[in-house]
Structure formats: C-alpha cells, structure tokens
Design an enzyme around this catalytic site. Structure first.
Site, PDB file in Angstrom:
ATOM      1  N   GLU A 157     -19.722  15.991  36.073  1.00 34.72           N
ATOM      2  CA  GLU A 157     -18.269  16.075  36.278  1.00 34.72           C
ATOM      3  C   GLU A 157     -17.864  15.562  37.654  1.00 34.72           C
ATOM      4  O   GLU A 157     -17.309  16.294  38.479  1.00 34.72           O
ATOM      5  CB  GLU A 157     -17.779  17.516  36.069  1.00 34.72           C
ATOM      6  CG  GLU A 157     -17.952  17.989  34.640  1.00 34.72           C
ATOM      7  CD  GLU A 157     -17.329  19.357  34.365  1.00 34.72           C
ATOM      8  OE1 GLU A 157     -17.082  20.105  35.332  1.00 34.72           O
ATOM      9  OE2 GLU A 157     -17.094  19.658  33.190  1.00 34.72           O
ATOM     10  N   GLU A 309     -20.320  19.132  26.668  1.00 36.89           N
ATOM     11  CA  GLU A 309     -20.255  20.582  26.876  1.00 36.89           C
ATOM     12  C   GLU A 309     -19.114  21.161  26.056  1.00 36.89           C
ATOM     13  O   GLU A 309     -18.030  20.571  25.974  1.00 36.89           O
ATOM     14  CB  GLU A 309     -19.954  20.926  28.345  1.00 36.89           C
ATOM     15  CG  GLU A 309     -21.028  20.573  29.325  1.00 36.89           C
ATOM     16  CD  GLU A 309     -20.636  20.947  30.759  1.00 36.89           C
ATOM     17  OE1 GLU A 309     -19.736  21.790  30.953  1.00 36.89           O
ATOM     18  OE2 GLU A 309     -21.217  20.373  31.678  1.00 36.89           O
TER      19      GLU A 309
HETATM   20  C1  GAL Z   1     -18.346  22.677  33.419  1.00 33.67           C
HETATM   21  C2  GAL Z   1     -19.584  22.325  34.219  1.00 33.67           C
HETATM   22  C3  GAL Z   1     -20.771  23.160  33.809  1.00 33.67           C
HETATM   23  C4  GAL Z   1     -20.376  24.608  33.736  1.00 33.67           C
HETATM   24  C5  GAL Z   1     -19.217  24.740  32.786  1.00 33.67           C
HETATM   25  C6  GAL Z   1     -18.751  26.158  32.579  1.00 33.67           C
HETATM   26  O1  GAL Z   1     -17.183  22.239  34.038  1.00 33.67           O
HETATM   27  O2  GAL Z   1     -19.905  20.971  34.041  1.00 33.67           O
HETATM   28  O3  GAL Z   1     -21.817  22.972  34.735  1.00 33.67           O
HETATM   29  O4  GAL Z   1     -20.049  25.073  34.994  1.00 33.67           O
HETATM   30  O5  GAL Z   1     -18.128  24.034  33.299  1.00 33.67           O
HETATM   31  O6  GAL Z   1     -17.713  26.192  31.636  1.00 33.67           O
END
Ligand code: GAL
Length: 674
Positions: A157, A309
C-alpha cells in the site's frame, strides 16, 4: 471474446488465500504445521508472504537468513500453493532507521520522523534504495525458479509523501522538465496572483500556496512512487524476468493516481474493506465495491485482477466492528469475481497473537481450529472456487463507461470553492451516477479521462471539472462518430493547470459539443428548495445548480421552484455529428439519474444482464467465448426470486440444472454457467 491468461505464474484456478506471516511464529513450529493442515481444509491456494519480514530476513545489517523462508516456500510448493512474495520495503528495520535516520521521512512540518510506523520511508534516500535493491536482489536470485513463486508483491500500500531536501530537489527537477522555464511555470501556476512570481527554481517548495503548486506536488508524489516502484521492479527483473509484479492498491485512495501506478504493474491488485459496520444499505456497499472492481479491470483493458486483501470477518480499525451476516462473506467476494477478479485473498491468514492487528479478522482465529463460523465461511467459498476454474481469464464485456479521474479529484481538492470541499462530493457523485446504472444491471467500465472512449456506446462524465489536453477533442470525436455522452454540472471549468477556461463553459470547445453555455453555478443550501421538472415529474435538486442557456441544444427538463432559476433548462441534449451529447446542470438524487440514464441506456440498446424488474438483485456476466457465467447477487435481507434469461443453466455450486425462476436466500449469491 478475449480470454486472458493467468494473472500469476502457473495458476489456472481461482486464487484464494491471504497474507501469511509465518515469521511471527518461528518459535512455535507446531503452529506452522497446523497452518498447512488448515490451509488445505480451507480451500486456499495462494499466499502473500514476507510483506513485513525485513528484520526476519536481515536481522542485522548485511546478515541475512533465508532458512525459514526456504522452508515455507518448499512447503508451499509441496502443497501446490502459489506464493506472491513481497519485497519488504513497506516496513524498515529499527537498526536501519537508527543508523541512517535519513531513510525516515520528513513530514509536512519539515520534521524528520523517528523510527515508528510502517509505510514511511523517504522515496529518494540513496541509502534506503541501496538496501532495498540488495534485499530485493537476494530474494529474486534465491527464489526466481522456485516452483512456489508465482508473483511479486511490491512493498505494501504505497502512500504518503516525504518533504526532505532530497525529495524537494527532485520536485524542482521534475518541474524544470515539465515547464522548461520559470516563465512557463509562473504562467501555468498563475503566479501574478498575490505576487507569487518565482525568479529562482530554488524558491519552490511543496508549501507554496499557489493552487498549481499544490496540484503539481500531488502529481509529483505519484511520479516519486512510480519511480520507486520501477526501481524495486528492476532489482527483481534482473533475476526473475518472467514473474509478474503487482502492488496492492486501495480503491479510490486519493494520494496516488493509480492509473500511473497501474502502468508499472503486470496485473492489478486491490485491498477492499467494505463498510459492513458503517453503511446499513448493502446495495450501496456492493455498488461501491463493484465500481472499484470495474475500475481495476479497466486499468488493464479488461484483464482480470486480484483482491489482494479483504477481511474474512470484521477489521479492527473500522468503526462498527459488525460481523458479516450469513452469506455476506460470499456475497462480498463473489462480487469481485463477478466483476472480473480471478481471485480473492484475505488479510490475514492467521491472527497475530500480539500487537496492532491482534483483533483484526483472520481465517484462523486465536483458537487455532477450523471450528469457527469464519473458517467455515472461507472453506465454503474455497470449495466453490474449486469448481470455478472455467471463469479464470474470462472477460467482462461493457459497452458503457463511467469516468472517475484522479486529477479531477485533485482539482476539486486544490481549487478553493465554489463551496466547501465537503459539499463538492466528487467521488460520491460519480458513485451515484454509477449506481443508477449498476442497479439496472448494465455492465460498466470505470475509466479515466485519458482512456480510449471509442470502444463504448455510452460515456458518463460526472463533474469533469478538469479537462486534460485532448480530452474535449476526443469527446467530440466520440460523439461525432455516433457515441452518446452524458456530462454533468461542474464540468469543463479548468485546464490541466487548474486555470479556468475563458470564453464560456463548458470550455475547450465543449460548448459546441453540448450546445449550451453555462453562465454560472450556484450552491443550493439545505434552506433553499430547488427542483427540476422532467417528463411531468418533479425531482429534487440539492448542493449545486447551474444556470445554463441553450446554444443549439434542446431542453429536456427545466428548473421549477426558485425564481432565479425557474424556466431555465436543467437537462439538455444536443445532436452532434452522428451522436448525442446530454448535459445535466444540477445535482439531482439517484431517483432522477436512475430514470434518466436507464432510459438512455435502453435507447442505446444496452442490454442489462437481467431485466431490472428483479428488485434487490444485481447481476453480472463473464464470458470466455465458449461459456458464459451469470453471477446473481441478492443485496437484501429477504429471500428473492430471479427470473433467468432464456436458456438452461448449471449452478456451479452443486451442478444442478436451473432455468426459469431461481430463489436466492437473504444476501445469497450464485454462479450459473450457461
Ligand atoms: C491494510 C494493510 C494490511 C493490514 C490491513 C488491515 O491496509 O495493507 O497490512 O494492515 O490493512 O485491515
């Protein structure tokens, strides 16, 4: 119909899995053993590994250890799992920041940040780059030919800016390249205003208050990020030339122009965390997710993308912390597949025991077994994905597109007025236009203003405040050749330097295309009533309304109520060449847009995937030339029936034959092969 190849190396199936952090469990190998057992049971096959593993890989300067990662990679290969291996630049070791504080960012107050958070390294620091090159090269050399290595996950990110002297120097060099001379820069930034004329490049900082200065700093930040990415990629490519590269995006995140970031990636990936505990209207949640999916698919001309994710249950950081209701998990993930994803992964595979994300949802909870509701939801989806191989690489044909553009967003952010930034609501407005057609099951692409318009029949351009060079010309060519364009209020005011077009709006020749002159825009505060009359019905207006005049166009709706506007045209159409150009001069609600755009889509012969008379149901279609996959989504809390289009279908979940009417449970979703 085009069929795309696999997005990662050696993978012909739907990808399912998540961020896996075995380095948190090296002292308890039995937990790692258990992970591999549970991974098999969950129907997962793809893991992003090593995202924050720098200290596990290089515990002290120049002292590397890969033994644990070797074992994980080997085990992944034994199980035929895919690894998307990360470069660890997203979080730096404390020893590195302590010995070389210059790798830390300088914040916007000019203060060097201490070692603390992640995602906060300087974009320019030669030492940081040297260390990143070293570790990336070691990873690439070691694992290039490993059977488990399927893709690279660049950093994590990417975001933020650094205000150190090095970064500011690079800003100046970039400006020199862009403008050539200070005279050009002063003209572009309209620096005669408030005596802002620069007479030396060294005077320029990110803090100058010219709108052009702030805007270019935003642009430059994307340049910095892309350069850093390319630098990371070069180190990987030198040893692993054929391993596809991605970085995880964050939807409509305003800090980077992701269309430029996309150019550095081989495939697109996104992190999606819908607001299940924030937004009660599931229709809005799904439409918002769908819009970003449509954008990520469009970024690579229809190529499938990956959800890198998503939360298997609730996150720890969103307000609400509401648990997904039965079927909602599958609904969320299949929405991505239905809009062109070839896989959905999670943050995170296993909950960490301590520290900041110990309460963030995971496939495996602290209890460590498969006996949880969340694990069962994941495993159910995994079992379904195993039957979905035919979907991989299939296309999502769309004949209409909605334009959402980062530079338009920044133009709204940097331009002072009219009205406050909260009132302008650029993204929400584009989402409302999008939702009006999404609800009617019209397949849409979501593009930027530099994208090719010629492949569409209908183009929707809400609030296109800034017209980049050539956009007006391309819009005219699109309409002249028979296309239909819809543009809204707040469009065609500014050029790429954020300076206003002279001689009447919409500028840059668009008055001719739309056959109107926009004399002025006014706010409609809550204490004013305003509405438009369209085909005998009144629709409320809020926020903004323009007073426009016909210059060849025909009026389709007029303002009523407020005497200052009453009788003026509010919605117009102009015939231009073989096509039509529609202009909507006021902020109406979704009801009007749904009626108006729905009619337009029908006039254009745009086929909905299923007729919109299946309330509560959204539908998409993917096709690989031989087979079609119909995705059905019930976004309501009640059982719904769907009347299927002609034909016989097979439900992928259980192989049963379907035709006629099918029932979907509350928040149910279904994939039917035709
Ligand atoms: C994302 C990040 C992850 C984790 C996740 C939690 O933004 O890339 O490493 O922190 O959020 O929701």
């Amino acid at each position: 119909m085009e069929k795309f190849g696999p997005i990662i190396r050696n993978a012909a199936e739907i990808l399912h899995g998540g961020d896996y952090n075995p380095d948190q469990w090296l002292e308890t190998p039995e937990i790692i053993d258990r992970d591999f057992e549970l991974m098999e049971k969950s129907g997962c096959n793809t893991f992003s590994v090593g995202i924050f593993s720098w200290t596990a890989l290089e515990p002290a300067p120049g002292k590397y250890r890969f033994d644990w990662l070797d074992r994980i990679m080997d085990r992944m290969a034994e199980h035929n799992f895919h690894v998307i291996l990360a470069t660890p630049s997203g979080a730096k070791p404390a020893w590195l920041a302590t010995a070389h504080p210059e790798v830390c960012r300088v914040d916007e107050n000019g203060l060097r940040q201490p070692y603390s958070w992640r995602h906060n390294h300087c974009w320019s620091s030669p030492f940081y780059r040297a260390k990143v090159r070293e570790i990336n090269s070691k990873l690439a050399k070691r694992y290039a030919n490993h059977p488990a290595l399927s893709g690279w996950h660049l950093s994590n990110e990417y975001s933020g800016s650094c205000y150190c002297d090095l970064c500011i120097d690079r800003f100046r060099s970039w400006l020199r390249e862009r403008y050539g001379t200070l005279e050009n820069l002063n003209r572009a930034w309209w620096n005669t205003f408030w005596s802002h004329i620069h007479t030396d490049w060294a005077e320029i900082t990110p803090w100058g208050c010219s709108e052009g200065n702030s805007f270019d700093w935003k642009r430059f930040n994307t340049v910095q990020c892309c350069e850093f990415m390319k630098f990371e990629v070069d180190a990987l490519r030198a040893c692993a030339p054929d391993v596809p590269v991605t970085t995880n995006m964050m939807g409509f995140f305003d800090g980077l122009d992701y269309w430029r970031v996309a150019e550095v990636c081989d495939f697109i990936s996104d992190d999606v965390y819908p607001g299940w505990g924030i937004e009660p209207d599931v229709r809005k949640i799904l439409a918002e997710c769908s819009m970003r999916h449509d954008m990520h698919r469009s970024m690579k001309n229809g190529k499938p993308f990956l959800i890198m994710e998503s939360a298997p249950s609730a996150t720890n950081w969103q307000p609400g912390h509401r648990l997904k209701r039965p079927n909602q998990h599958k609904l969320e993930e299949l929405t991505a597949i239905g809009h062109g994803a070839d896989g959905t992964l999670y943050f995170q595979w296993r909950k960490s025991r301590g520290n900041l994300e110990k309460f963030h949802g995971a496939v495996v909870d602290h209890v460590g077994t498969e006996e949880t509701r969340v694990f069962r939801d994941v495993a159910e989806l995994g079992a379904l994905y195993r039957k979905c191989g035919g979907i991989c690489g299939s296309a999502y044909p769309a004949q209409a597109a909605v334009v959402w553009d980062w530079e338009c967003l920044w133009a709204f952010q940097t331009s002072s007025g009219p009205g406050s930034l909260e009132e302008k609501k650029y993204t929400e407005t584009v989402q409302t236009f999008y939702r009006a057609l999404w609800t009617k099951n019209i397949p849409l692409d979501v593009i930027e203003s530099l994208s090719d318009f010629s492949k569409y029949r209908l183009l929707i351009c809400p609030m296109m405040l800034m017209l980049k060079p050539g956009v007006a010309e391309r819009l005219k060519a699109f309409v002249a050749a028979g296309g239909t364009v819809v543009m809204s209020y707040f469009s065609g005011y500014e050029d790429r330097d954020t300076n206003c077009f002279l001689g009447g709006w919409p500028g840059d020749g668009l008055m001719e295309l739309f056959g109107i002159w926009n004399e002025e825009i006014g706010g409609i505060p809550a204490f004013d009533r305003q509405s438009i009359c369209y085909e005998g019905r009144e629709f409320d207006v809020s926020g903004y309304a323009e007073r426009i005049h016909l210059r060849g166009a025909e009026s389709l709706a007029t303002y009523v109520v407020d005497p200052l506007y009453s009788g003026n045209p509010a919605v117009t159409v102009n015939r231009f060449g073989a096509g039509k150009a529609y202009y909507i001069a006021a902020r109406t609600g979704e009801e009007f847009l749904s009626e108006f755009l729905g009619k337009l889509a029908a006039d254009e012969g745009l086929e909905p995937v299923i007729p919109a008379d299946n309330p509560g149901i959204s539908a998409t279609l993917r096709s690989n030339g031989e087979e079609e996959f119909l995705f059905l989504f019930n976004y309501t809390a009640e059982e719904r029936s769907v009347r299927l289009p002609e034909g016989s279908y097979t439900a992928l979940a259980d192989g049963s034959a379907r035709s006629g009417v099918v029932k979907l449970p509350p928040f149910g979703s279904e994939i039917l092969k035709k």
